[in-house]
Design a protein around this motif. Structure first.
Motif, PDB file in Angstrom:
ATOM      1  N   HIS A   1       6.496   1.937  -7.767  1.00 12.22           N
ATOM      2  CA  HIS A   1       5.560   2.295  -8.844  1.00 12.22           C
ATOM      3  C   HIS A   1       5.830   3.686  -9.416  1.00 12.22           C
ATOM      4  O   HIS A   1       5.376   3.989 -10.511  1.00 12.22           O
ATOM      5  CB  HIS A   1       4.118   2.211  -8.335  1.00 12.22           C
ATOM      6  CG  HIS A   1       3.766   3.218  -7.276  1.00 12.22           C
ATOM      7  ND1 HIS A   1       3.111   4.381  -7.553  1.00 12.22           N
ATOM      8  CD2 HIS A   1       3.988   3.211  -5.939  1.00 12.22           C
ATOM      9  CE1 HIS A   1       2.941   5.062  -6.420  1.00 12.22           C
ATOM     10  NE2 HIS A   1       3.464   4.377  -5.429  1.00 12.22           N
ATOM     11  N   LYS A   2       6.566   4.534  -8.693  1.00 11.65           N
ATOM     12  CA  LYS A   2       6.793   5.878  -9.207  1.00 11.65           C
ATOM     13  C   LYS A   2       7.953   5.946 -10.195  1.00 11.65           C
ATOM     14  O   LYS A   2       8.019   6.887 -10.979  1.00 11.65           O
ATOM     15  CB  LYS A   2       7.061   6.852  -8.056  1.00 11.65           C
ATOM     16  CG  LYS A   2       5.796   7.302  -7.335  1.00 11.65           C
ATOM     17  CD  LYS A   2       6.115   8.295  -6.233  1.00 11.65           C
ATOM     18  CE  LYS A   2       4.843   8.708  -5.496  1.00 11.65           C
ATOM     19  NZ  LYS A   2       5.160   9.445  -4.263  1.00 11.65           N
TER      20      LYS A   2
ATOM     21  N   THR B   1      13.790  13.780   2.640  1.00 14.41           N
ATOM     22  CA  THR B   1      13.237  13.324   1.367  1.00 14.41           C
ATOM     23  C   THR B   1      14.296  13.451   0.282  1.00 14.41           C
ATOM     24  O   THR B   1      14.813  14.541   0.048  1.00 14.41           O
ATOM     25  CB  THR B   1      12.034  14.193   0.979  1.00 14.41           C
ATOM     26  OG1 THR B   1      11.147  14.277   2.086  1.00 14.41           O
ATOM     27  CG2 THR B   1      11.305  13.596  -0.215  1.00 14.41           C
TER      28      THR B   1
ATOM     29  N   SER C   1       2.893  11.198   5.142  1.00 20.63           N
ATOM     30  CA  SER C   1       3.017   9.919   5.849  1.00 20.63           C
ATOM     31  C   SER C   1       4.000  10.017   7.019  1.00 20.63           C
ATOM     32  O   SER C   1       3.865   9.288   8.009  1.00 20.63           O
ATOM     33  CB  SER C   1       3.452   8.815   4.884  1.00 20.63           C
ATOM     34  OG  SER C   1       4.603   9.192   4.176  1.00 20.63           O
TER      35      SER C   1
ATOM     36  N   ASN D   1       0.808  -1.223   0.000  1.00 20.78           N
ATOM     37  CA  ASN D   1       0.000   0.000   0.000  1.00 20.78           C
ATOM     38  C   ASN D   1       0.835   1.265   0.000  1.00 20.78           C
ATOM     39  O   ASN D   1       0.570   2.218   0.713  1.00 20.78           O
ATOM     40  CB  ASN D   1      -1.075   0.085   1.078  1.00 20.78           C
ATOM     41  CG  ASN D   1      -0.933  -0.954   2.163  1.00 20.78           C
ATOM     42  OD1 ASN D   1       0.026  -1.714   2.209  1.00 20.78           O
ATOM     43  ND2 ASN D   1      -1.883  -0.981   3.035  1.00 20.78           N
ATOM     44  N   GLY D   2       1.826   1.248  -0.853  1.00 22.52           N
ATOM     45  CA  GLY D   2       2.547   2.481  -1.118  1.00 22.52           C
ATOM     46  C   GLY D   2       3.581   2.832  -0.070  1.00 22.52           C
ATOM     47  O   GLY D   2       3.636   2.258   1.024  1.00 22.52           O
ATOM     48  N   THR D   3       4.390   3.815  -0.419  1.00 17.67           N
ATOM     49  CA  THR D   3       5.422   4.291   0.493  1.00 17.67           C
ATOM     50  C   THR D   3       4.793   5.023   1.671  1.00 17.67           C
ATOM     51  O   THR D   3       5.409   5.161   2.723  1.00 17.67           O
ATOM     52  CB  THR D   3       6.420   5.159  -0.289  1.00 17.67           C
ATOM     53  OG1 THR D   3       7.051   4.322  -1.263  1.00 17.67           O
ATOM     54  CG2 THR D   3       7.493   5.745   0.593  1.00 17.67           C
ATOM     55  N   SER D   4       3.550   5.470   1.503  1.00 15.64           N
ATOM     56  CA  SER D   4       2.829   6.023   2.654  1.00 15.64           C
ATOM     57  C   SER D   4       2.890   5.029   3.805  1.00 15.64           C
ATOM     58  O   SER D   4       3.144   5.398   4.953  1.00 15.64           O
ATOM     59  CB  SER D   4       1.365   6.273   2.288  1.00 15.64           C
ATOM     60  OG  SER D   4       1.275   7.096   1.170  1.00 15.64           O
TER      61      SER D   4
ATOM     62  N   ASN E   1       6.692   4.217   5.042  1.00 20.39           N
ATOM     63  CA  ASN E   1       7.217   5.192   5.995  1.00 20.39           C
ATOM     64  C   ASN E   1       6.649   4.969   7.385  1.00 20.39           C
ATOM     65  O   ASN E   1       7.371   4.981   8.377  1.00 20.39           O
ATOM     66  CB  ASN E   1       6.888   6.614   5.522  1.00 20.39           C
ATOM     67  CG  ASN E   1       7.751   7.032   4.338  1.00 20.39           C
ATOM     68  OD1 ASN E   1       8.847   6.499   4.145  1.00 20.39           O
ATOM     69  ND2 ASN E   1       7.258   7.971   3.549  1.00 20.39           N
TER      70      ASN E   1
ATOM     71  N   HIS F   1       6.627  14.341   3.043  1.00 16.83           N
ATOM     72  CA  HIS F   1       5.324  13.764   2.721  1.00 16.83           C
ATOM     73  C   HIS F   1       4.501  13.536   3.988  1.00 16.83           C
ATOM     74  O   HIS F   1       5.036  13.265   5.046  1.00 16.83           O
ATOM     75  CB  HIS F   1       5.558  12.437   2.005  1.00 16.83           C
ATOM     76  CG  HIS F   1       4.314  11.784   1.486  1.00 16.83           C
ATOM     77  ND1 HIS F   1       3.659  10.784   2.167  1.00 16.83           N
ATOM     78  CD2 HIS F   1       3.602  11.997   0.356  1.00 16.83           C
ATOM     79  CE1 HIS F   1       2.605  10.395   1.459  1.00 16.83           C
ATOM     80  NE2 HIS F   1       2.540  11.105   0.361  1.00 16.83           N
TER      81      HIS F   1
ATOM     82  N   SER G   1       8.905   4.226  -3.633  1.00 12.98           N
ATOM     83  CA  SER G   1       7.672   3.900  -4.353  1.00 12.98           C
ATOM     84  C   SER G   1       8.105   3.282  -5.679  1.00 12.98           C
ATOM     85  O   SER G   1       8.373   3.997  -6.635  1.00 12.98           O
ATOM     86  CB  SER G   1       6.839   5.146  -4.620  1.00 12.98           C
ATOM     87  OG  SER G   1       6.305   5.656  -3.425  1.00 12.98           O
TER      88      SER G   1
ATOM     89  N   ASP H   1      13.483   9.048   2.570  1.00 15.61           N
ATOM     90  CA  ASP H   1      12.284   8.805   1.768  1.00 15.61           C
ATOM     91  C   ASP H   1      12.685   8.992   0.307  1.00 15.61           C
ATOM     92  O   ASP H   1      12.855  10.108  -0.166  1.00 15.61           O
ATOM     93  CB  ASP H   1      11.198   9.796   2.187  1.00 15.61           C
ATOM     94  CG  ASP H   1       9.906   9.612   1.401  1.00 15.61           C
ATOM     95  OD1 ASP H   1       9.956   9.005   0.307  1.00 15.61           O
ATOM     96  OD2 ASP H   1       8.856  10.071   1.882  1.00 15.61           O
TER      97      ASP H   1
ATOM     98  N   ALA I   1      10.940   7.963  -2.321  1.00 16.55           N
ATOM     99  CA  ALA I   1       9.743   7.588  -3.067  1.00 16.55           C
ATOM    100  C   ALA I   1       9.944   7.784  -4.569  1.00 16.55           C
ATOM    101  O   ALA I   1       9.515   6.957  -5.372  1.00 16.55           O
ATOM    102  CB  ALA I   1       8.553   8.403  -2.574  1.00 16.55           C
ATOM    103  N   TRP I   2      10.610   8.857  -4.936  1.00 15.07           N
ATOM    104  CA  TRP I   2      10.776   9.173  -6.360  1.00 15.07           C
ATOM    105  C   TRP I   2      12.056   8.629  -6.951  1.00 15.07           C
ATOM    106  O   TRP I   2      12.303   8.753  -8.144  1.00 15.07           O
ATOM    107  CB  TRP I   2      10.819  10.696  -6.556  1.00 15.07           C
ATOM    108  CG  TRP I   2       9.516  11.324  -6.302  1.00 15.07           C
ATOM    109  CD1 TRP I   2       9.178  12.111  -5.244  1.00 15.07           C
ATOM    110  CD2 TRP I   2       8.346  11.226  -7.124  1.00 15.07           C
ATOM    111  NE1 TRP I   2       7.882  12.489  -5.344  1.00 15.07           N
ATOM    112  CE2 TRP I   2       7.350  11.961  -6.481  1.00 15.07           C
ATOM    113  CE3 TRP I   2       8.061  10.569  -8.319  1.00 15.07           C
ATOM    114  CZ2 TRP I   2       6.064  12.073  -7.011  1.00 15.07           C
ATOM    115  CZ3 TRP I   2       6.791  10.676  -8.836  1.00 15.07           C
ATOM    116  CH2 TRP I   2       5.809  11.424  -8.182  1.00 15.07           C
TER     117      TRP I   2
END
Ligand code: PLP
Length: 916
Positions: free
Chosen positions: A577-578, A468, A412, A383-386, A389, A410, A575, A498, A500-501
């Motif tokens: 998926h990102k 981040t 989260s 369920n995502g990096t949200s 974290n 973010h 992430s 983080d 995520a990107w």
């Protein structure tokens, strides 16, 4: 920018594969022109242009299997015969084969004699539906043998192929250390390297281009004195630094047993005795690549989907029968295809692993991902990096711990602290007020926070630093320096990066050192080096073993951690998926924590708290697949994503009309000069050469992710949101972030050069529209336009800093640091009786600001954009924040109800609480 390969411009560093294909296009165009002239019987320049283009191209060709020496010789022969038509036919075929990739599966492309396919080249990429095609790769052989011997060795290698190999590779033979390095850099199809011991160092090819490349990647002079007995291992290390995913083999006639035990040989997958069977080497090459290709969870799921299984568990769509037999929802099945439902299951038996307690294929898939990103452990999160974290906060912090955290991170992270009870000590990024955005947090600010806590004797309270990397707008930290200097102050700090990107960055040799995992590895290597102890001793000499935290030198100088005391405790969340090919919500937590054993059970609890008990098998499979892709073609794809981004920057800057209204911000605009000691200003700047850029990427406090482009649209009269909507509604272009006067464009591993052309066309269309409108509207229109631009570009609101937590939510109201008990404030707001609301425009607000009592936010208020909380629970709201909110022209503000106003915790409640 010039496409001259001998130029020192930066983009070739990233775009060598595109540059090579450009050269082939150029050669082809010249060959076709010569043939046309010959056909018309009026040759002007003869073969000279073709010869010239071919000469330019030749420097790179030894590093690629196709077209290879044999086909290039055939071109030479036809040129020598003055055969314009024959040359043109052959060059056309070769360049088509290169551009379409058909040489990978069509053996006739390799045959110089066969000209028949020239008229109808197979342009189909070996894409979906080409299941029968065996995946193709290239293997680099580094050996001192002669050219004639090399050609026959290539033949021998090809003869080892068997129909059931499953994979097929072509050999690329080079003769020196330098050539091997270049082939590794230039040729993204290489998956394995076979090094013969005793190779010479220097390349026989002498091209400036090659020297430049080598200079950019390393100080090659540190290698020139390497003894022949060491050169194989040194080369392996060098290649592993550029592309750690490659399998490296060493062939030697020295004692294999000895070498294999040498720790310097850890980059080598296997050592062979030179006399050993070529077949052994061949089989190992295939096995190594198959190991990266294998996706245990996905493979298992495919097997599962093919089995006849009756289900009696709770998941009606499993096997698809409830859909396919339905009168009403068949189209669901038709749209997604039956496989999706055949692969849906809630079972964790019958060979399927459990996400929550993996012991089988998911466990292996996670281990492979860990290998791929250089972590000790990787946890899949669906369920995502949200969630990733929050899991990290839950696992490594507890109520009362302090976390030093970028306030712009973010949401989260903020929610993670509400959950764990950790107290945020918010630190501020440098602002980029003109563009209504923040940069990143200066290291000095973080050190100051730690030293302040040390001065108050509360350093033991700090558990973690969270940042981040890279930020939404592309600021990349010097992860290694940040961690080293923080560890100098508190040796057991935990870091949560983080990313995520930034997951893709692992596959760029330039960006990898700036990922959390890359920096953790570098720190570990540093610690093992005797120079580390010397640096520490020197620092003790200068500052004393027990420094005074108020000593101003601590902020000025670069601090060195104590190699004996420091721990490496790094968490990275991505992430997937990102930036990679995973389904939405596919995310990982990557762990490189020497003291992880203390946290194993806490981490498992955190997984149990946050993970669904019904994880989605397809998301897990896609994580497995994303890892496979990156380990096999990530290097090439990331290089291309960077190249696409640089091409967009270049095209916008160079276009006379587009550049009148639009620009992409460079480092000179996005990073204050004090954080760029290298002097690097922009990827396109004339004075930027490879070495400056590489130095910037290596040493500067911040650098920019080249794939993230802040496009200023305020100068074209659009605010970010309006421009985003225009792109979406009229041009089918989607992007996800805007500021007051800019939008963020991003390239990733799915972009190609045709995307660049499409985007430039759109920007041109819009620019022409503006021009036409201004012409039609005359003086009044121009004045209105100028006013609009000025309002967007100059009348920008100040960005509010974090004020402070109310004393009622502070354990130490007298402390110099601003951490607070956000969780208590968060829950205080659950009692509506203890809260009040004040509309933003109500004069009572101004009265309270002036005369008190203090306004205390009851919840998070997060406007999009910019997307960070301008208020958090328990925060004292100051005039800056109110002013910012009043100026804010966005519709979407999470946590703010415009009809009721700002939700506040009543002052009486707070004081009551702190007394009780
Ligand atoms: C998107 C994002 C997240 C959340 O990741 P999801 O995968 O969308 O849950 C966390 N941090 C940053 C910096 C992000 O950009």
């Amino acid at each position: 920018m010039s496409r001259d390969m001998n130029g020192s411009h930066l983009d070739h560093l990233f775009s060598n594969s595109a540059a090579r294909l450009d050269r082939w296009r150029d050669l082809n165009a010249k060959a076709q022109r010569w043939a046309a002239e010959a056909r018309a019987g009026k040759s002007q320049e003869g073969s000279a242009p073709v010869q010239g283009a071919l000469a330019d191209l030749r420097a790179m060709e030894p590093y690629f299997a196709y077209p290879g020496a044999q086909l290039l010789r055939a071109v030479d022969d036809r040129l020598a015969d003055g055969d314009a038509l024959g040359t043109a036919r052959l060059v056309l075929r070769m360049s088509n084969a290169l551009l379409s990739g058909s040489y990978r599966y069509d053996e006739s492309e390799w045959d110089a004699a066969d000209d028949t396919s020239a008229e109808a080249p197979d342009r189909l990429p070996p894409g979906l539906g080409a299941g029968v095609r065996r995946p193709y790769f290239e293997t680099l052989f580094v050996s001192p043998m002669s050219a004639t011997r090399a050609a026959s060795v290539c033949q021998e290698i090809r003869q080892l192929r068997r129909p059931d190999d499953g994979l097929v590779y072509e050999p690329v033979l080079v003769g020196s250390f330098e050539d091997a390095v270049l082939a590794t850099i230039l040729n993204g199809k290489i998956e394995a390297v076979v090094i013969y011991d005793g190779i010479p160092f220097a390349s026989k090819h002498d091209a400036n281009l090659l020297r430049d490349f080598l200079a950019a990647y390393a100080h090659m002079d540190t290698y020139t004195g390497v003894s022949p007995s060491e050169i194989g291992i040194k080369l392996a290390r060098f290649i592993a630094n550029i592309r750690p995913e490659l399998d490296i083999y060493l062939l030697t006639d020295r004692k294999v047993e000895q070498l294999a035990g040498d720790s310097a040989a850890s980059d080598i997958r296997r050592v062979f005795y030179e006399a050993e069977e070529p077949m052994e080497v061949h089989l190992n090459i295939l096995e190594g690549v198959r190991d990266r290709q294998a996706t245990p969870h996905f493979d298992n799921l495919k097997q599962y989907a093919m089995r006849p299984i009756s289900t009696f568990h709770a998941l009606p769509i499993a096997r698809g029968k409830s859909i396919i037999k339905s009168n009403w929802i068949r189209d669901f099945g038709e749209f997604y295809g039956l496989n999706l439902f055949l692969a849906e299951t809630s079972a964790t038996t019958g060979g399927l692993d459990s996400m929550l307690e993996p012991t089988g294929t998911i466990k292996v898939a996670q281990e492979k991902f860990a290998r791929a990103v250089g972590a000790d452990h990787v946890f899949f999160v669906t369920n995502g990096t949200s969630t990733s974290n929050k899991m990290v906060y839950q696992a490594v912090t507890k109520p009362g711990d302090i976390v030093i955290v970028d306030r712009n991170c973010h949401k989260s992270h903020h929610y993670g602290m509400v959950l764990s009870g950790a107290q945020p000590l918010y630190v501020e990024a440098f602002p980029m007020t003109e563009y209504s955005m923040y940069g990143a947090v200066p290291l000095r600010t973080i050190k100051q926070a730690l030293l302040d806590l040390q001065a108050e004797g509360r350093l033991d309270k700090v558990a973690m630093v969270t940042l981040t990397n890279c930020t939404f707008d592309g600021h990349i930290y010097n992860t290694r320096q940040v961690m080293a200097e923080c560890l100098a102050i508190k040796p057991d700090l935990i870091f949560l990066w983080d990313e995520a990107w930034f997951g893709f960055a692992r596959w760029s040799p330039f960006l990898r050192p700036r990922t959390a995992m890359g920096a953790a590895a570098a720190l570990e290597r540093w610690r093992d080096d005797p120079a580390a102890q010397q640096a520490w001793d020197a620092q003790v000499q200068e500052l004393g073993a027990q420094w005074d935290p108020k000593d101003p030198r601590l902020l000025e100088r670069q601090l060195v951690p104590n190699p004996k005391a420091m721990r490496i405790r790094v968490y990275e969340t991505d992430s997937v998926h990102k930036s990679m090919s995973s389904l939405r919500q596919g995310s990982i937590v990557a762990v490189r924590d020497e003291d992880y054993d203390h946290h194993v059970s806490a981490f498992h609890e955190a997984v149990f708290i946050h993970a669904s008990t019904s994880p989605n098998a397809q998301i897990i499979a896609s994580l497995d697949i994303a890892r496979r892709q990156m380990e096999l073609e990530g290097y090439e794809l990331v290089m291309r994503a960077i190249e696409v981004a640089l091409a967009i920057r270049r095209e916008i800057a160079q276009h006379p009309l587009i550049s009148k209204y639009f620009s992409v911000l460079g480092a000179d605009k996005m990073i204050p000069p004090e954080f760029r000691p290298s002097g690097f200003s922009d990827y396109l700047a004339a004075e930027t050469n490879w070495l400056t850029a590489v130095k910037a990427l290596k040493d500067d406090e911040f650098c920019l992710d080249p794939t993230r482009l802040t496009l200023v649209c305020g100068t074209a009269g659009f605010d970010g949101t309006a421009f985003k909507n225009l792109l979406a509604s009229k041009y089918n272009i989607q992007l996800n972030k805007t500021s007051r006067n800019s939008v963020l464009l991003q390239s990733n591993i799915n972009n190609t050069r045709s995307d660049v052309a499409a985007l430039i066309k759109v920007l041109l269309d819009i620019s022409e529209g503006i021009e036409a409108r201004l012409r039609a509207e005359g003086e009044a229109g121009r004045a209105a336009f100028a006013a609009k631009v000025a309002s967007l570009m100059e009348d920008v609101p100040n960005l509010p800093n974090f004020s402070r937590f109310h004393d009622g939510y502070r354990d130490n109201p007298a402390s110099a640091t601003t951490e607070g008990n956000m969780r208590t404030a968060f829950f205080a707001a659950y009692d509506e009786d203890e809260c009040e609301y004040l509309p933003l425009m109500n004069p009572a607000l101004d009265d309270r600001l002036k005369n008190g009592p203090e306004l205390v936010s009851a919840n998070f208020v997060i406007p999009y954009p910019p997307g960070f909380p301008i208020m958090v629970p328990g925060q004292v709201i100051d005039a800056d924040t109110i002013e910012f909110m009043r100026k804010l022209d966005v519709k979407e503000i999470h946590g703010y109800n415009a009809a009721r106003g700002i939700k506040l915790i009543q002052p009486s409640t707070i004081s009551g609480k702190s007394k009780g």
